[in-house]
Design a protein around this motif. Structure first.
Motif, PDB file in Angstrom:
ATOM      1  N   GLY A 213       0.423  15.966   9.758  1.00  0.00           N
ATOM      2  CA  GLY A 213       1.772  15.420   9.773  1.00  0.00           C
ATOM      3  C   GLY A 213       1.785  13.953   9.397  1.00  0.00           C
ATOM      4  N   GLY A 214       0.623  13.329   9.310  1.00  0.00           N
ATOM      5  CA  GLY A 214       0.544  11.892   9.045  1.00  0.00           C
ATOM      6  C   GLY A 214       0.336  11.566   7.579  1.00  0.00           C
ATOM      7  N   ARG A 215      -0.347  10.435   7.365  1.00  0.00           N
ATOM      8  CA  ARG A 215      -0.442   9.917   6.008  1.00  0.00           C
ATOM      9  C   ARG A 215      -1.157  10.876   5.049  1.00  0.00           C
ATOM     10  N   ALA A 216      -2.266  11.484   5.500  1.00  0.00           N
ATOM     11  CA  ALA A 216      -3.022  12.378   4.615  1.00  0.00           C
ATOM     12  C   ALA A 216      -2.138  13.546   4.167  1.00  0.00           C
ATOM     13  N   MET A 217      -1.305  14.043   5.082  1.00  0.00           N
ATOM     14  CA  MET A 217      -0.430  15.158   4.718  1.00  0.00           C
ATOM     15  C   MET A 217       0.626  14.701   3.727  1.00  0.00           C
ATOM     16  N   HIS A 218       1.151  13.507   3.939  1.00  0.00           N
ATOM     17  CA  HIS A 218       2.138  12.990   2.992  1.00  0.00           C
ATOM     18  C   HIS A 218       1.515  12.834   1.609  1.00  0.00           C
TER      19      HIS A 218
ATOM     20  N   ILE B  47       1.233  16.239   0.037  1.00  0.00           N
ATOM     21  CA  ILE B  47       2.530  16.781  -0.373  1.00  0.00           C
ATOM     22  C   ILE B  47       3.080  16.025  -1.582  1.00  0.00           C
ATOM     23  N   GLU B  48       3.030  14.689  -1.498  1.00  0.00           N
ATOM     24  CA  GLU B  48       3.615  13.910  -2.599  1.00  0.00           C
ATOM     25  C   GLU B  48       2.707  13.861  -3.818  1.00  0.00           C
ATOM     26  N   GLY B  49       1.389  13.823  -3.563  1.00  0.00           N
ATOM     27  CA  GLY B  49       0.453  13.677  -4.667  1.00  0.00           C
ATOM     28  C   GLY B  49       0.100  14.984  -5.341  1.00  0.00           C
ATOM     29  N   LEU B  50       0.355  16.094  -4.662  1.00  0.00           N
ATOM     30  CA  LEU B  50      -0.083  17.368  -5.230  1.00  0.00           C
ATOM     31  C   LEU B  50       1.056  18.392  -5.275  1.00  0.00           C
ATOM     32  N   PHE B  51       1.553  18.797  -4.123  1.00  0.00           N
ATOM     33  CA  PHE B  51       2.593  19.828  -4.102  1.00  0.00           C
ATOM     34  C   PHE B  51       3.802  19.402  -4.924  1.00  0.00           C
ATOM     35  N   LEU B  52       4.234  18.178  -4.720  1.00  0.00           N
ATOM     36  CA  LEU B  52       5.424  17.713  -5.420  1.00  0.00           C
ATOM     37  C   LEU B  52       5.159  17.585  -6.919  1.00  0.00           C
ATOM     38  N   GLU B  53       3.949  17.155  -7.273  1.00  0.00           N
ATOM     39  CA  GLU B  53       3.620  17.010  -8.695  1.00  0.00           C
ATOM     40  C   GLU B  53       3.761  18.341  -9.427  1.00  0.00           C
ATOM     41  N   TYR B  54       3.337  19.407  -8.774  1.00  0.00           N
ATOM     42  CA  TYR B  54       3.365  20.714  -9.438  1.00  0.00           C
ATOM     43  C   TYR B  54       4.718  21.410  -9.334  1.00  0.00           C
ATOM     44  N   LEU B  55       5.346  21.280  -8.187  1.00  0.00           N
ATOM     45  CA  LEU B  55       6.540  22.105  -7.941  1.00  0.00           C
ATOM     46  C   LEU B  55       7.829  21.302  -8.023  1.00  0.00           C
ATOM     47  N   ARG B  56       7.753  20.096  -8.557  1.00  0.00           N
ATOM     48  CA  ARG B  56       8.854  19.148  -8.520  1.00  0.00           C
ATOM     49  C   ARG B  56      10.204  19.733  -8.961  1.00  0.00           C
ATOM     50  N   ASN B  57      11.216  19.448  -8.189  1.00  0.00           N
ATOM     51  CA  ASN B  57      12.609  19.715  -8.546  1.00  0.00           C
ATOM     52  C   ASN B  57      13.450  18.826  -7.635  1.00  0.00           C
ATOM     53  N   PRO B  58      14.704  18.632  -7.985  1.00  0.00           N
ATOM     54  CA  PRO B  58      15.490  17.631  -7.237  1.00  0.00           C
ATOM     55  C   PRO B  58      15.599  17.933  -5.742  1.00  0.00           C
ATOM     56  N   LEU B  59      15.625  19.201  -5.370  1.00  0.00           N
ATOM     57  CA  LEU B  59      15.752  19.518  -3.952  1.00  0.00           C
ATOM     58  C   LEU B  59      14.450  19.259  -3.199  1.00  0.00           C
TER      59      LEU B  59
ATOM     60  N   ALA C 275       0.839  -1.205   0.000  1.00  0.00           N
ATOM     61  CA  ALA C 275       0.000   0.000   0.000  1.00  0.00           C
ATOM     62  C   ALA C 275       0.872   1.251   0.000  1.00  0.00           C
ATOM     63  N   ARG C 276       1.964   1.173   0.745  1.00  0.00           N
ATOM     64  CA  ARG C 276       2.829   2.330   0.829  1.00  0.00           C
ATOM     65  C   ARG C 276       3.582   2.620  -0.441  1.00  0.00           C
ATOM     66  N   ARG C 277       3.940   1.579  -1.122  1.00  0.00           N
ATOM     67  CA  ARG C 277       4.761   1.763  -2.303  1.00  0.00           C
ATOM     68  C   ARG C 277       3.938   2.237  -3.491  1.00  0.00           C
ATOM     69  N   ARG C 278       2.610   2.091  -3.334  1.00  0.00           N
ATOM     70  CA  ARG C 278       1.732   2.575  -4.398  1.00  0.00           C
ATOM     71  C   ARG C 278       1.960   4.075  -4.555  1.00  0.00           C
ATOM     72  N   LYS C 279       2.023   4.509  -5.792  1.00  0.00           N
ATOM     73  CA  LYS C 279       2.240   5.934  -6.041  1.00  0.00           C
ATOM     74  C   LYS C 279       1.042   6.692  -5.482  1.00  0.00           C
ATOM     75  N   HIS C 280       1.353   7.738  -4.736  1.00  0.00           N
ATOM     76  CA  HIS C 280       0.261   8.538  -4.203  1.00  0.00           C
ATOM     77  C   HIS C 280      -0.480   9.229  -5.329  1.00  0.00           C
ATOM     78  N   LYS C 281      -1.769   9.019  -5.374  1.00  0.00           N
ATOM     79  CA  LYS C 281      -2.595   9.735  -6.344  1.00  0.00           C
ATOM     80  C   LYS C 281      -3.584  10.497  -5.496  1.00  0.00           C
TER      81      LYS C 281
END
Lengths: 377, 377
Positions: free
Chosen positions: A36-41, A44-56, A17-23
């Protein structure tokens, strides 16, 4: 902890379940997205990172670490050089703004100092952005500023730039403070949540659950009288001393992960490390220090201290060979007197945090799911 | 502007009032404290600075500029080197969050990029701290993130670290975004509000009042239809081109002050420079470009465009010898096509901004007093 820990079908299901890509599919923001828990992750991973992605940003650490590639010709001579720096930010919306052990201002300074410190950086400069509600009492603002001044002085940082916005009464709750910070990494230490290795020891710098339970009680929703107070504290000197100790042992590369277990608590931080490093972290319940008052409050409030936010604690995952020496050194620091080893890192099952309970059983410690406590920091 | 401009008793009275040490006496926060004008200056100088005072904060510039004194032994060889860096922050609480020409996300990226740029820095990395109201629609958040992504790409910066907090419905209005930013100053340029010199020219990079009037109209409180839109834009390349031009002319030291006239408008920014540099700034009303639509909206709204916030404009105070060349260079930039010289710097009366009006008279242009427009950015 010496006994072999074998993956069960349940573990494997959790891991898959964890390794599934967050959608990210939620239609609107809920309090859980700030937990701070799973919903926040997922947010962040499913939305913020998708839009603002960069290596840092992709590292999803509590701070960005980058090199300043400086053409020094204009400053002092010719050539290039590099400085390794850390940069972080946090907004503070804690409710109530004053609580035993601190206030929103102290929290805002210490929190950003700590997010810099856990990268191995020496925190240098902070910014402070205030969002104030119309009608906010100046006397309260003065108390908060005094508290920020004192916290900055203790941590050896300066607030060097700021911003003030005011919104109409009812458009914000009293005041929110954002602090960002920059620090410089002066040693070769490189920490990250993906650097834990099988055989490492897990160090915790002191008792858990103090901050979160203090805030919950301070809200006055429960008629509970305890002498518990927030553990909000700057950890930069404590981390520096650890680094010095590891340097002296010529084992700077033995400090693998440093994290301050804030929102989501120790459980969530350990899950981030287990997942990021693809290792199993085994902790022992009886080794985790919890103050009696915090334990009692958690029982009444129906909380597990493992998930309760801390604001002055450090989790360090370090090579077994230097763990005891580092614990001894941490204990010399005022904020690390109760430091201890709470567990160790195993290779398998990867991505899992498991806890040997006081009753001799083992349970999976998942990341915080749902929302435990809104506006805890 | 060639005619001598003699201090009158009124000017002297205004000046005396300004030089009086700010003593902050208000019992609570009012909307005026967020206006960008005099009340905000009093809050910052009389309260924030009193508590958090340090040499960097004391400059009261829109960014802190500091040197990183790097012991490079651990990184590449031995010795010391210095990098000059800029660091800034701004919180954004604009209402509405979407408006013609942009949204809160674009504003948050450009605003911090610009605060770095006006120090002569190349903006590198931004942080983003979100305070979200429970129930905020994810579709709106996606639009804002897309807009931040595009703005960051245009400015050549990356959002490298962030934070998300959620507050209960009613505890914040939709969302607030804080951005902080770090940049590196790669040339010897040194700008500050205290560096204007008698004889300097005042350059304005384009029309004024577009952002503030757009927001006011977008609130829908007035049934006004115009094609006006926010001027929100990144100014870092425009500033870089100015610096390149001055470098080519071997007059880098001729760029004295750079500021983006946001809250409080051009009037407030010029007052900060006149006061900081202890000079008189004389501007000519007829030279200040204002779009017809903005002028019309200001008339209906009872606003003076000089006090209305801009989000993509630059004020530059530069040596007379290079002013025309810099204007020519700025005009080549997409965001500086209407750049022009709007006035000049005189020695006396110090601390005063005076404007020759279209009717041939002269009036003092004071800093914004009271609150003009809450939540403009």
């Amino acid at each position: 902890m010496s006994q072999a820990f074998s993956p069960s079908p349940l573990f494997e299901r959790v891991e898959r379940a964890r390794r599934r890509k967050h959608k990210f599919r939620d239609p609107q923001i809920t309090l859980a997205h700030g937990s701070g828990g799973r919903a926040m992750h997922e947010l962040i991973e499913g939305l913020f990172l998708e839009y603002l992605r960069n290596p840092l940003l992709e590292t999803l650490e509590d701070q960005a670490v980058f090199e300043i590639d400086q053409r020094v010709s204009a400053v002092n001579g010719n050539g290039h050089t590099r400085a390794r720096m850390a940069f972080t930010t946090d907004s503070y919306v804690v409710d109530p703004i004053f609580f035993p052990g601190g206030d929103i201002g102290k929290l805002a300074i210490n929190g950003t100092v700590n997010d810099l410190a856990v990268s191995g950086a020496r925190p240098l400069y902070l910014s402070a952005g205030f969002i104030l509600e119309e009608g906010f009492p100046i006397d309260d603002l003065k108390k908060i500023l005094a508290s920020m001044r004192d916290a900055a002085a203790e941590a050896g940082v300066a607030v060097v730039t700021g911003d003030t916005k005011v919104v109409q009464k009812g458009s914000a709750d009293k005041l929110f403070i954002n602090t960002a910070g920059v620090g410089i990494i002066e040693t070769a230490v490189r920490t990250s949540a993906s650097s834990a290795k099988a055989g490492d020891k897990v160090i915790l710098s002191g008792t858990i659950g103090d901050h979160g339970t203090t805030i919950m009680i301070a809200r006055g929703e429960l008629e509970l009288e305890t002498d518990i107070e927030s553990d909000t504290a700057p950890l930069n000197f404590l981390v520096q001393e650890m680094i010095d100790e590891a340097s002296a042992l010529q084992s700077l590369d033995g400090i693998h992960c440093l994290r301050d277990p804030t929102r989501g608590g120790v459980a969530t931080t350990l899950n981030e490390i287990a997942f990021g490093s693809e290792v199993c972290i085994e902790i022992e319940e009886d080794l985790i220090p919890v103050r009696e008052a915090a334990r009692g409050a958690c029982e009444i409030l129906g909380l597990d201290p493992l998930y309760v936010a801390n604001e002055g604690k450090l989790i360090a995952v370090v090579g077994a060979g230097i763990a005891d020496r580092l614990v001894a050194r941490i204990k010399q620091n005022h904020y690390g007197q109760e430091a201890c080893i709470i567990g160790e890192v195993k290779a398998e099952p990867a991505g899992i945090v498991a806890m040997r309970t006081g009753f001799g059983g083992t349970r999976i410690v998942d990341m915080l799911v749902g929302e435990q406590l809104p506006r805890i920091c």
